[in-house]
Enzyme design. Structure first.
Site, mmCIF file in Angstrom:
data_model
loop_
_atom_site.group_PDB
_atom_site.id
_atom_site.type_symbol
_atom_site.label_atom_id
_atom_site.label_comp_id
_atom_site.label_asym_id
_atom_site.label_seq_id
_atom_site.Cartn_x
_atom_site.Cartn_y
_atom_site.Cartn_z
ATOM 1 C CE LYS A 291 -2.550 2.280 3.835
ATOM 2 N NZ LYS A 291 -1.342 2.779 4.560
ATOM 3 C CG ASN A 292 2.386 2.707 3.467
ATOM 4 O OD1 ASN A 292 1.074 2.951 3.007
ATOM 5 N ND2 ASN A 292 2.606 2.421 4.931
ATOM 6 N NE ARG B 224 -0.041 11.892 6.979
ATOM 7 C CZ ARG B 224 0.051 12.983 7.595
ATOM 8 N NH1 ARG B 224 -1.008 13.537 8.055
ATOM 9 N NH2 ARG B 224 1.149 13.606 7.630
ATOM 10 C CB CYS C 273 -4.158 5.977 10.878
ATOM 11 S SG CYS C 273 -4.931 4.609 9.906
ATOM 12 C CG ASP D 268 3.604 1.108 9.691
ATOM 13 O OD1 ASP D 268 2.339 1.803 9.885
ATOM 14 O OD2 ASP D 268 4.427 1.633 9.282
ATOM 15 C CB VAL E 237 7.813 5.849 14.344
ATOM 16 C CG1 VAL E 237 7.262 6.481 13.089
ATOM 17 C CG2 VAL E 237 8.956 5.076 14.267
HETATM 18 N N1 EPU Z 1 6.518 14.278 10.991
HETATM 19 C C1 EPU Z 1 6.410 15.722 11.454
HETATM 20 N N2 EPU Z 1 6.138 16.585 10.141
HETATM 21 C C2 EPU Z 1 6.078 16.261 8.971
HETATM 22 C C3 EPU Z 1 5.937 15.015 8.711
HETATM 23 C C4 EPU Z 1 6.120 13.900 9.549
HETATM 24 O O1 EPU Z 1 6.610 16.040 12.356
HETATM 25 O O2 EPU Z 1 5.822 17.096 8.087
HETATM 26 C C5 EPU Z 1 6.479 13.204 11.934
HETATM 27 C C6 EPU Z 1 5.229 12.549 12.087
HETATM 28 O O3 EPU Z 1 4.422 13.077 12.865
HETATM 29 C C7 EPU Z 1 5.926 11.155 12.764
HETATM 30 C C8 EPU Z 1 7.269 11.108 12.007
HETATM 31 O O4 EPU Z 1 7.617 12.207 11.617
HETATM 32 O O5 EPU Z 1 5.925 11.376 14.010
HETATM 33 C C9 EPU Z 1 7.142 10.009 11.107
HETATM 34 O O6 EPU Z 1 6.208 10.412 10.107
HETATM 35 P P1 EPU Z 1 6.428 9.968 8.556
HETATM 36 O O7 EPU Z 1 6.304 11.172 7.596
HETATM 37 O O8 EPU Z 1 7.470 9.061 8.093
HETATM 38 O O9 EPU Z 1 4.884 9.121 8.061
HETATM 39 P P2 EPU Z 1 4.108 9.247 6.877
HETATM 40 O O10 EPU Z 1 4.845 9.482 5.726
HETATM 41 O O11 EPU Z 1 3.238 10.206 7.225
HETATM 42 C C10 EPU Z 1 4.262 6.603 6.159
HETATM 43 C C11 EPU Z 1 3.155 5.637 6.113
HETATM 44 C C12 EPU Z 1 2.581 5.241 7.415
HETATM 45 C C13 EPU Z 1 3.935 4.777 8.163
HETATM 46 C C14 EPU Z 1 4.995 5.567 8.325
HETATM 47 C C15 EPU Z 1 6.083 5.486 8.849
HETATM 48 C C16 EPU Z 1 2.105 6.048 4.160
HETATM 49 C C17 EPU Z 1 0.635 6.559 3.452
HETATM 50 N N3 EPU Z 1 2.019 6.007 5.218
HETATM 51 O O12 EPU Z 1 3.270 7.570 6.744
HETATM 52 O O13 EPU Z 1 1.846 4.100 7.351
HETATM 53 O O14 EPU Z 1 3.452 4.382 9.436
HETATM 54 O O15 EPU Z 1 5.318 6.237 6.874
HETATM 55 O O16 EPU Z 1 6.752 4.312 8.307
HETATM 56 O O17 EPU Z 1 2.919 5.648 3.401
HETATM 57 C C18 EPU Z 1 -0.196 2.694 7.823
HETATM 58 O O18 EPU Z 1 0.389 2.274 6.589
HETATM 59 O O19 EPU Z 1 -0.805 2.128 8.680
HETATM 60 C C19 EPU Z 1 0.960 3.954 8.117
HETATM 61 C C20 EPU Z 1 0.504 4.630 9.197
#
Ligand code: EPU
Length: 451
Positions: free
Chosen positions: A34-35, A112, A136, A326, A348
């Site tokens: 998915k990601n 997102r 989420c 995850d 995280v």
């Molecule tokens: N963060 C910030 N500011 C930002 C972006 C992120 O402070 O502008 C912080 C977040 O709040 C968090 C940390 O950085 O504490 C990590 O967030 P990240 O940006 O890595 O997460 P994401 O890109 O929003 C993706 C996956 C998530 C997965 C995370 C970590 C997708 C669509 N989502 O999220 O997947 O947990 O990376 O590996 O790719 C899931 O599949 O259930 C899921 C939540």
């Protein structure tokens, strides 16, 4: 494919009644991650020619991104499906156009992924409108890194009540970015924007998850120039034009680990076709440490409970190559069945342990702490978030009435209900369709009892 949910809150009338206590046994297949799939779909928007993406899972998140691309003039055609080769998408970006504001706004709160459309849309159209984001509810999930990155490429960000309007009156310029945290999304933002910006971009403290490398594979196929150093530095030389790609998505390592935890928690035996050892190394070590068994084959991995007691452990989640956040939620269900005290330190997301209170209602003994337990201090230690858990086991779980709070916790509740004695009602089950393809069919194949 399940239709896109209008938002990411659970519908409590969407209930699965689960009769637990039967070991899950059988085989299933995981499809593309998915990601990665959602990001590869966005990447197609950068090309001047159609792209083909294979092994796409039939999940609602794919429907959401298809809808968003369609609004911007990218046609998304489904080819195949329901066969061993999986679903293939043909994404044609040759008629990209500005979407109507009201149409985009209808997607507010659904995912997102829209934030990642910014760079590609700025390159193609000079402007982008992004609705309020969904995803989420596992922490604040700010987008400050994303906006800082886009500004640094030269975009102007205008915050409006209905969302964000971004403009780039001239071509975006390569830049230097140092991320405060190796964010997956912000790294993807840089990649998707830098590939067509003018000049060189250097990204420090980048995320290096396998899905990021697969996105780099996709972009390289399109004509991008990207190199990755060993110290989390990624360099991108912008190009004037990108073509299409033909790509098979990497398999979903989160889904694979989720079923592995289901095998352990229910005392079962599940072969996950498509699971790859290289993407799961850290998970497999942990699985073995707590007493789970696995056999790795060319076409998948068999996960099973070998009998005897399971062992507790101390673990913290981290960015790759650490233990994925995850994987944490499904693992916690298995940890309720281990002997002794386990500690989980979530580093995280600051609020990804709240789901455990429903497990306590089912008979688990899980205590949450604000301190950083069992590992090094993390970003959340001074910020008053309950982000460490102590799990005391083994505890017999019993059926309960529970509501799914988010995607991974939702699947974890399913595992808990299947491991428990008696009947559970799991509400808001539709959220699970965001990331777990045909999970009811898979439960049938594993002998689960539910209606
Ligand atoms: N963060 C910030 N500011 C930002 C972006 C992120 O402070 O502008 C912080 C977040 O709040 C968090 C940390 O950085 O504490 C990590 O967030 P990240 O940006 O890595 O997460 P994401 O890109 O929003 C993706 C996956 C998530 C997965 C995370 C970590 C997708 C669509 N989502 O999220 O997947 O947990 O990376 O590996 O790719 C899931 O599949 O259930 C899921 C939540």
């Amino acid at each position: 494919m399940p239709g896109p949910p209008t938002d990411t809150r659970p519908d409590v009338n969407d209930v699965l009644t689960v009769h637990g206590g039967t070991p899950l046994t059988g085989r299933l297949r995981v499809r593309g991650a998915k990601n990665l799939v959602s990001k590869a779909m966005v990447a197609a928007l950068l090309g001047e020619e159609p792209s083909r993406l294979r092994d796409v899972p039939e999940i609602s998140d794919v429907g959401i991104v298809s809808g968003l691309l369609d609004l911007h003039g990218v046609s998304v055609e489904r080819v195949g499906g329901a066969s061993d080769d999986g679903l293939e998408l043909v994404l044609d970006p040759r008629n990209v156009e500005q979407a109507h504001l009201a149409d985009i706004d209808a997607h507010a709160g659904s995912s997102r992924v829209p934030i990642l459309l910014c760079g590609p849309l700025l390159h193609r159209l000079g402007e982008a409108f992004i609705p309020d984001l969904g995803g989420c509810r596992i922490g604040e999930r700010p987008i400050n890194f994303h906006l800082d990155v886009l500004r640094s490429f030269g975009a102007t960000v205008d915050k409006r009540p209905e969302g964000l309007r971004l403009t780039a009156p001239r071509r975006l310029q390569g830049t230097k970015v140092q991320l405060p945290f190796p964010s997956v999304g912000a790294t993807e933002q840089v990649l998707l924007t830098a590939v067509r910006a003018e000049g060189l971009t250097e990204l420090r403290n980048a995320a290096t998850e396998p899905e990021i490398f697969d996105l780099i594979n996709v972009l390289q196929k399109m004509g991008a120039m990207i190199s990755v150093d060993t110290d989390r530095t990624i360099r991108i030389e912008g190009v004037d034009r990108l073509g299409g790609y033909s790509h098979r998505a990497i398999p979903d390592r989160i889904e694979a680990a989720s079923w592995a935890c289901a095998a352990l928690a229910t005392g079962g035996d599940i072969t996950v076709l498509g699971a790859r050892q290289g993407d799961l190394t850290t998970f497999l070590n942990v699985y073995r440490k707590i007493g789970g068994a696995f056999e790795i084959d060319d076409d998948g991995i068999r996960f099973f409970h070998p009998g005897g007691d399971l062992r507790s452990l101390v673990i913290e989640t981290d960015v790759h190559p650490g233990f994925m956040t995850d994987w944490q939620q499904p693992l916690v269900i298995a940890l309720t069945q281990t002997s002794g005290l386990s500690i989980v330190h979530e580093t995280v997301y600051e609020q990804r342990l709240g789901f455990t209170s429903a497990l306590n209602d089912m008979g688990a003994t899980i205590q949450l702490y604000r301190e950083c337990l069992g590992g090094l201090p993390c970003r959340f230690g001074q910020r008053n978030f309950q982000h460490s858990a102590v799990i005391s086991g083994p505890t017999k779980l019993h059926g309960a009435d529970i509501t799914v709070p988010d995607l991974r916790a939702g699947f974890s509740y399913l595992i808990a209900a299947l491991a428990a004695d008696g009947t559970s009602r799991v509400r808001g089950i539709g959220l699970i369709e965001r990331g777990y393809e045909h999970f009811r069919d898979k439960l049938d194949a594993l002998g689960a009892s539910y209606e």
